[in-house]
Design an enzyme around this catalytic site. Structure first.
Site: not given
Length: 328
Positions: A137, A167
């Site tokens: 992330y 991400k």
């Protein structure tokens, strides 16, 4: 592990719902998720920034994983397990995978100036604990931790098999493309609602967004149109979505999402303090911008109404500034 072709699409970055006493409300969260499923969500990113993850206790974070697991088998489930400490992240990863999540994602460990080698050891530990590769992330606006794609430790990490992909919650999409260039087996999800078409152009198989909670069909149209090669149509809808996003960021993104969900018949409580709920002026402002942005197409420029006392964007970097009342 599901094959790559089953992982693409639109994922809601799920909120955390609270009852009147401020406790996690599983039923309210599940109601929003069921709605998103009906609207065509491919999956859910559970326990991330939109879910106020770092404002929750460890027990509450696992409680949210348990509540969202109700849709297991009907949607792809990603558990955000990021923490400052490796041990805490590992506990979340084990809990989520035991509940049937497809894989875990994690922000880089933040606050302390961890070295690349220490950051990599954290991801290797999460991958080992979860028994599956981890989605990074990548949110440097909040973690203040950049992944230097020229660093040998990060290069080894991205090529190790311990990482599923990224991400990319970062306006630097060139960095994302360079990460994908390191290993053709990696996948990417766009992490900023407002850069969906740009992310798709640079190789994202899906998009994970906070405002998808309350306007998912609009984003699904964008994603589908771009995939079909109808790029101008997709871009036109992206502009409309970005008008809404800018307005919500000006008043506080997470409180605005929760306000809009309640307005649409899905009460999920206020964002947890120190977030502040929207006042009447802010509510009217957001409502007016959304109504105008999502109205049938009309020729002419879109002007964003002014709002006194604009705030910093909650939960992420703020986009480039625009003058109040100026051309959007």
């Amino acid at each position: 592990m599901k094959p790559r072709e089953q992982l693409g699409g639109i994922y809601a970055a799920s909120i955390t719902a609270y009852d009147a006493g401020g406790r996690v409300d599983a039923a309210a969260l599940q109601a929003v998720m069921e709605r998103n499923l009906r609207e065509g969500a491919a999956g859910f990113f559970v326990g991330g920034s939109s879910g106020e993850c770092f404002l929750l206790t460890e027990a509450e974070r696992i409680q949210v994983f348990e509540a969202a697991a109700a849709v297991r088998g009907r949607a792809n489930l990603i558990a955000h397990v990021g923490a400052i400490g490796t041990g805490e992240a590992v506990r979340y990863a084990k809990a989520a995978m035991a509940l049937g999540y497809d894989f875990c994602a994690a922000t880089a460990p933040f606050y302390y100036g961890f070295s690349p080698k220490e950051v990599c050891s954290y991801y290797y530990a999460i991958a080992e604990a979860s028994g599956a590769p981890v989605l990074i992330y990548n949110f440097p606006g909040n973690t203040h931790k950049e992944f230097d794609v020229a660093n040998p430790d990060y290069i080894a990490l991205f090529r190790s098999g311990a990482i599923l992909g990224v991400k990319q919650t970062n306006y630097n999409l060139f960095q994302m493309e360079r990460i994908l260039n390191l290993n053709p087996d990696l996948i990417a999800f766009d992490g900023y609602d407002e850069t969906m078409v740009a992310g798709q152009a640079l190789g994202c198989i899906g998009s994970i967004g906070s405002t998808f909670n309350m306007m998912l069909p609009h984003y699904k149209k964008i994603f589908t149109l771009f995939d079909a090669g109808k790029r101008q149509e997709a871009l036109a809808l992206q502009h409309k979505a970005n008008n809404c996003m800018e307005a919500m960021c000006r008043v506080g993104l997470i409180p605005a999402i929760k306000y809009e969900l309640a307005r649409q018949g899905y009460p999920v409580g206020d964002a947890r303090a120190p977030f502040a709920p929207l006042n009447d002026e802010q509510k009217a402002y957001v409502d007016a911008v959304r109504a105008r942005a999502l109205a049938p197409e009309k020729r002419g420029a879109f002007f964003l109404p002014s709002l006194q006392g604009r705030k910093r964007r909650n939960g992420r970097q703020r986009p480039p500034d625009l003058a109040p009342g100026g051309l959007f």
